[in-house]
Design a protein around this motif. Structure first.
Motif, PDB file in Angstrom:
ATOM      1  N   THR A  41       0.826  -1.208   0.000  1.00  0.00           N
ATOM      2  CA  THR A  41       0.000   0.000   0.000  1.00  0.00           C
ATOM      3  C   THR A  41       0.856   1.254   0.000  1.00  0.00           C
ATOM      4  OG1 THR A  41      -1.722  -1.191   1.221  1.00  0.00           O
ATOM      5  CG2 THR A  41      -1.874   1.207   1.180  1.00  0.00           C
ATOM      6  N   ALA A  42       1.953   1.235   0.752  1.00  0.00           N
ATOM      7  CA  ALA A  42       2.835   2.405   0.809  1.00  0.00           C
ATOM      8  C   ALA A  42       3.347   2.764  -0.584  1.00  0.00           C
ATOM      9  CB  ALA A  42       3.998   2.139   1.758  1.00  0.00           C
ATOM     10  N   PHE A  43       3.694   1.760  -1.369  1.00  0.00           N
ATOM     11  CA  PHE A  43       4.205   2.004  -2.725  1.00  0.00           C
ATOM     12  C   PHE A  43       3.068   2.285  -3.702  1.00  0.00           C
ATOM     13  CE2 PHE A  43       5.173   0.248  -6.948  1.00  0.00           C
ATOM     14  CZ  PHE A  43       6.230   1.076  -7.303  1.00  0.00           C
ATOM     15  N   PHE A  44       2.033   1.459  -3.650  1.00  0.00           N
ATOM     16  CA  PHE A  44       0.923   1.550  -4.602  1.00  0.00           C
ATOM     17  C   PHE A  44       0.251   2.927  -4.559  1.00  0.00           C
ATOM     18  CE2 PHE A  44      -3.694   1.387  -3.822  1.00  0.00           C
ATOM     19  CZ  PHE A  44      -4.168   1.313  -5.115  1.00  0.00           C
ATOM     20  N   ALA A  45      -0.105   3.385  -3.361  1.00  0.00           N
ATOM     21  CA  ALA A  45      -0.805   4.669  -3.246  1.00  0.00           C
ATOM     22  C   ALA A  45       0.098   5.830  -3.645  1.00  0.00           C
ATOM     23  CB  ALA A  45      -1.310   4.857  -1.814  1.00  0.00           C
TER      24      ALA A  45
ATOM     25  N   ILE B   9      -6.221  18.749  -5.513  1.00  0.00           N
ATOM     26  CA  ILE B   9      -5.311  18.989  -4.397  1.00  0.00           C
ATOM     27  C   ILE B   9      -5.629  18.086  -3.202  1.00  0.00           C
ATOM     28  CG2 ILE B   9      -6.733  20.906  -3.515  1.00  0.00           C
ATOM     29  CD1 ILE B   9      -4.116  22.267  -2.642  1.00  0.00           C
ATOM     30  N   LYS B  10      -6.905  17.832  -2.952  1.00  0.00           N
ATOM     31  CA  LYS B  10      -7.273  16.981  -1.830  1.00  0.00           C
ATOM     32  C   LYS B  10      -7.032  15.509  -2.125  1.00  0.00           C
ATOM     33  CE  LYS B  10     -11.146  17.896   0.275  1.00  0.00           C
ATOM     34  NZ  LYS B  10     -12.578  18.247   0.483  1.00  0.00           N
ATOM     35  N   ARG B  11      -7.194  15.100  -3.367  1.00  0.00           N
ATOM     36  CA  ARG B  11      -6.969  13.692  -3.701  1.00  0.00           C
ATOM     37  C   ARG B  11      -5.483  13.335  -3.643  1.00  0.00           C
ATOM     38  NH1 ARG B  11     -11.112  10.608  -6.294  1.00  0.00           N
ATOM     39  NH2 ARG B  11     -13.082  11.753  -6.267  1.00  0.00           N
ATOM     40  N   VAL B  12      -4.622  14.266  -3.996  1.00  0.00           N
ATOM     41  CA  VAL B  12      -3.188  14.006  -3.853  1.00  0.00           C
ATOM     42  C   VAL B  12      -2.872  13.713  -2.395  1.00  0.00           C
ATOM     43  CG1 VAL B  12      -0.879  14.986  -4.055  1.00  0.00           C
ATOM     44  CG2 VAL B  12      -2.568  15.439  -5.830  1.00  0.00           C
ATOM     45  N   ILE B  13      -3.398  14.544  -1.492  1.00  0.00           N
ATOM     46  CA  ILE B  13      -3.140  14.353  -0.065  1.00  0.00           C
ATOM     47  C   ILE B  13      -3.833  13.095   0.445  1.00  0.00           C
ATOM     48  CG2 ILE B  13      -3.255  15.473   2.195  1.00  0.00           C
ATOM     49  CD1 ILE B  13      -3.380  18.156   0.780  1.00  0.00           C
ATOM     50  N   ALA B  14      -4.989  12.768  -0.131  1.00  0.00           N
ATOM     51  CA  ALA B  14      -5.707  11.562   0.281  1.00  0.00           C
ATOM     52  C   ALA B  14      -4.903  10.306  -0.038  1.00  0.00           C
ATOM     53  CB  ALA B  14      -7.069  11.500  -0.406  1.00  0.00           C
ATOM     54  N   TYR B  15      -4.336  10.229  -1.235  1.00  0.00           N
ATOM     55  CA  TYR B  15      -3.528   9.054  -1.571  1.00  0.00           C
ATOM     56  C   TYR B  15      -2.247   9.034  -0.756  1.00  0.00           C
ATOM     57  CZ  TYR B  15      -6.569   7.324  -5.193  1.00  0.00           C
ATOM     58  OH  TYR B  15      -7.648   6.777  -5.849  1.00  0.00           O
ATOM     59  N   SER B  16      -1.766  10.201  -0.369  1.00  0.00           N
ATOM     60  CA  SER B  16      -0.636  10.246   0.549  1.00  0.00           C
ATOM     61  C   SER B  16      -1.022   9.620   1.891  1.00  0.00           C
ATOM     62  CB  SER B  16      -0.196  11.699   0.756  1.00  0.00           C
ATOM     63  OG  SER B  16       0.720  11.789   1.817  1.00  0.00           O
ATOM     64  N   THR B  17      -2.241   9.906   2.363  1.00  0.00           N
ATOM     65  CA  THR B  17      -2.724   9.305   3.608  1.00  0.00           C
ATOM     66  C   THR B  17      -2.755   7.791   3.498  1.00  0.00           C
ATOM     67  OG1 THR B  17      -4.084  11.232   4.132  1.00  0.00           O
ATOM     68  CG2 THR B  17      -4.696   9.153   5.168  1.00  0.00           C
ATOM     69  N   CYS B  18      -3.283   7.302   2.389  1.00  0.00           N
ATOM     70  CA  CYS B  18      -3.335   5.858   2.150  1.00  0.00           C
ATOM     71  C   CYS B  18      -1.935   5.252   2.209  1.00  0.00           C
ATOM     72  CB  CYS B  18      -3.982   5.613   0.785  1.00  0.00           C
ATOM     73  SG  CYS B  18      -4.325   3.898   0.392  1.00  0.00           S
ATOM     74  N   SER B  19      -0.976   5.926   1.595  1.00  0.00           N
ATOM     75  CA  SER B  19       0.402   5.450   1.575  1.00  0.00           C
ATOM     76  C   SER B  19       1.013   5.465   2.972  1.00  0.00           C
ATOM     77  CB  SER B  19       1.231   6.323   0.627  1.00  0.00           C
ATOM     78  OG  SER B  19       2.576   5.917   0.603  1.00  0.00           O
TER      79      SER B  19
ATOM     80  N   ALA C 212       9.260   6.413  -0.499  1.00  0.00           N
ATOM     81  CA  ALA C 212       9.807   7.662   0.029  1.00  0.00           C
ATOM     82  C   ALA C 212      10.183   8.609  -1.106  1.00  0.00           C
ATOM     83  CB  ALA C 212      11.020   7.366   0.907  1.00  0.00           C
ATOM     84  N   GLY C 213      10.774   8.073  -2.165  1.00  0.00           N
ATOM     85  CA  GLY C 213      11.115   8.900  -3.317  1.00  0.00           C
ATOM     86  C   GLY C 213       9.881   9.419  -4.032  1.00  0.00           C
ATOM     87  N   LEU C 214       8.878   8.554  -4.192  1.00  0.00           N
ATOM     88  CA  LEU C 214       7.634   8.964  -4.848  1.00  0.00           C
ATOM     89  C   LEU C 214       6.892  10.007  -4.009  1.00  0.00           C
ATOM     90  CD1 LEU C 214       6.400   5.460  -6.052  1.00  0.00           C
ATOM     91  CD2 LEU C 214       7.358   7.284  -7.472  1.00  0.00           C
ATOM     92  N   THR C 215       6.911   9.825  -2.680  1.00  0.00           N
ATOM     93  CA  THR C 215       6.265  10.800  -1.795  1.00  0.00           C
ATOM     94  C   THR C 215       6.876  12.180  -1.973  1.00  0.00           C
ATOM     95  OG1 THR C 215       5.751   9.086  -0.157  1.00  0.00           O
ATOM     96  CG2 THR C 215       5.739  11.368   0.605  1.00  0.00           C
TER      97      THR C 215
END
Length: 636
Positions: free
Chosen positions: A291-295, A305-315, A425-428
């Motif tokens: 999940t950390a990588f996939f999201a 803008i909110k969906r970017v942060i939402a997928y960050s939450t998932c990750s 971490a790099g993708l984040t």
């Protein structure tokens, strides 16, 4: 007593704002929730300062035969830490909401909902048994549905709320079965009784369809599936991004800081049981790392803008489960607290941007906001650096500790988790920097009428940002000595069970290259984002065209929604349509309609016999008499 006040104060505010609002009026209703949340936060801090206390019995709840359950507030270190986090963050979001929802038609209804949510969440984190935890679990799920669908006149909000409700029911079914099996296995749902009985059930098996399955593994798997739904892990993650249809303060409170962390909290709470289920721990590690990588891959191409942060939450939730899966429960809690601060900050800062941009959420239509929103920009920068895990910001201390714990486990599944987390971490760093650059740097891409009205948010919205910004900056180095330092055992006490072979005791011996890899990739991700969106802004468009299949794959979120639509939604609709046409129309409605039609037709034919002709009536009587006499003679 302070714990009881902290838990019940939001409920009082919710009742006043929700039920008594016709009597109190709009202003008093809204501010009553603020007052009671201040009382809750202050009481939570006092309860924490008072230290660990025995469980506080409130009342008897359920008694059926030998099964009993009572309302009892647990006051160990884990519950007290969560009590402070939930109440303080919720209080700040309540204050922020006064400004954000100022122009809404029914802000008192909104404030009532978020206070009710806070009460349910506080019941969850202070529960002393699985049934009380399940009450809070379902309570936050219900209020989440109400809040996602707060603007119920919008179809997108209706669909998102229904989706969140249904997806979570899948996980909650497994969770409920796990609770039932725990009761049948241990004879109780009290945490202390379950934890004390774990050792006596090691080696026991269930037999199902001729297959033997370890008792503790089955219960642990079921509980974790429940956590997967609530914490939006891969397979059961699809509801989280759509939940952004609710107002932005809800995204900060429910879908970043508190509710989605309930699954992580539950797994940490059940650590004595989880430690005895190595297969379940391996599964948790795999799901968390994946999940950390996939999201993170999906977050790289989102434009809301909110969906970017939402997928960050998932990750980030995946990182927490990765830590729990390798037995580093204190590290999972450390990242949970840090994440609550910097992710709430990011969502509220995004809300400030949306507020300034006349409700625009597409980052492609923003840009150049640093000069017009300097304070919001500074807070967004702090939250972004904490999320990217740049020292000395909070995320650095907890995210790197998670990856160190995974690497030091030296098992194939933990190594897989470390690789996923390190790449994540790099993708984040890339998607977080991309968001910041597109929103705050360069020239504005917004329509002129929107640019003319861009303004900094009111003080009531900026003050919570400042407090969360301080927390996002300092919580890492302030809390590290207590949460995961050499004295972590004395800090957490018996509230978390850390196994003797846990990576908590070896993660400080990780090789330098492995320890520095996440930070190196994070810096690389920032540089790539700067190249794409500052130096050569045309490059992302060319790459998306050159690698169109990959880009579409990520943009469509790995096609999970399309797959579920084809495998589950459409067959269900076809089945429902068949049941409607055959079962409802032809059978249920068909029987009474058919009887009515038969009666009507029979009466229509019978009416034809009534012609009024005496000769016809006499002829019919004669025929009847002949038939009667014939039957009489035949019978004799």
């Amino acid at each position: 007593m302070f714990t009881l006040i902290a838990v019940l104060a939001p409920l009082v505010g919710a009742i006043l704002s929700g039920v008594a609002r016709p009597l109190l009026g709009k202003l008093v209703s809204v501010w009553s929730t603020i007052v009671f949340m201040l009382i809750s936060a202050a009481s939570a801090i006092m309860a924490y300062r008072g230290g660990v206390q025995p469980a506080l019995h409130i009342a008897h709840w359920v008694q059926v035969g030998t099964f009993t359950s009572s309302w009892t507030l647990r006051q160990d270190q884990l519950s007290l830490v969560m009590l402070v986090m939930v109440s303080v963050v919720s209080m700040l979001i309540h204050v922020y909401s006064v400004g954000y929802m100022a122009h809404d038609k029914t802000p008192q209804r909104f404030m009532s909902y978020i206070s009710l949510f806070t009460f349910a969440m506080l019941m969850l984190v202070t529960s002393n048994n699985l049934l009380q935890l399940f009450f809070g679990w379902e309570g936050v799920g219900l209020v989440s549905y109400l809040l996602i669908n707060y603007w119920y006149d919008r179809k997108a909000a209706n669909d998102a709320a229904i989706k969140a409700f249904i997806v979570n029911r899948v996980g909650d079914l497994a969770f409920a079965v796990g609770i039932a099996l725990a009761y049948f296995t241990f004879g109780s749902i009290q945490f202390d009784v379950i934890f004390a009985g774990v050792s006596s059930h090691v080696g026991q098996y269930y037999t199902l369809f001729g297959t033997q399955m370890p008792v503790l593994e089955v219960i642990s798997f079921l509980l974790f599936i429940g956590a997967m739904g609530k914490s939006a892990q891969i397979v059961l993650h699809t509801w989280l991004a759509d939940a952004m249809e609710g107002p932005t303060p809800i995204s900060a409170l429910i879908h970043a800081a508190t509710m989605v962390a309930a699954g992580v909290f539950m797994i940490v709470r059940m650590s004595p049981l989880i430690n005895a289920a190595p297969a379940a721990m391996g599964f948790i590690t795999f799901v968390g790392g994946t999940t950390a990588f996939f999201a993170a891959t999906i977050g790289c191409v989102q434009n809301d803008i909110k969906r970017v942060i939402a997928y960050s939450t998932c990750s980030q939730l995946g990182y927490m489960f990765l830590a729990a899966g390798v037995g580093a429960y204190p590290v999972a809690m450390f990242h949970l607290i840090n994440h609550a601060l910097f992710k709430a900050l990011l969502f509220l800062a995004a809300g400030s941007v949306i507020h300034a941009m006349s409700d625009e959420q597409d980052i492609r239509l923003m840009g150049g906001l640093a000069g017009k929103l300097p304070f919001t920009c500074a807070m967004m920068l702090i939250g972004s650096l904490a999320l990217i895990a740049i020292p000395p910001f909070s995320g650095y201390y907890s995210k790197d500790a998670i990856l160190d714990a995974a690497f030091s486990a030296h098992t194939p599944i933990a190594t897989y988790g470390w690789v996923c987390g390190t790449l994540g971490a790099g993708l984040t760093a890339f998607y977080t920097s991309r968001l910041f650059f597109l929103v705050f740097t360069g020239k504005s891409r917004a329509p002129k009428h929107v640019q003319d009205h861009v303004h900094e948010s009111p003080f009531v919205m900026l003050l919570p940002l400042l407090v969360l910004g301080i927390g996002a900056f300092a919580s890492g180095f302030v809390l590290k000595p207590y949460f995961i330092g050499s004295e972590f055992q004395s800090f957490w006490g018996n509230s978390i069970n850390v196994a003797a072979n846990s990576t908590m005791f070896t993660m400080d011996k990780v090789a330098n290259w492995a320890e520095n890899a996440p930070l190196a990739l994070a810096i690389f991700g920032i540089l790539v984002a700067a190249l794409f969106y500052l130096l050569v802004p045309a490059l992302p468009g060319r790459l998306s065209q050159s690698f169109s299949p990959v880009y579409k794959f990520l943009l469509n979120k790995w096609y999970f929604d399309e797959m579920y639509d084809a495998l589950l939604v459409r067959p269900s609709l076809r089945l429902a349509k068949f049941a409607w046409r055959f079962g409802d129309e032809q059978v249920i409605d068909g029987v009474p309609k058919g009887l009515a039609a038969l009666t009507s037709d029979a009466s229509a034919q019978a009416v034809k016999l009534q012609t009024g002709s005496i000769a016809l009536y006499a002829f019919i009587m004669l025929i009847g008499l002949v038939v009667f006499v014939s039957l009489f003679i035949w019978v004799r």
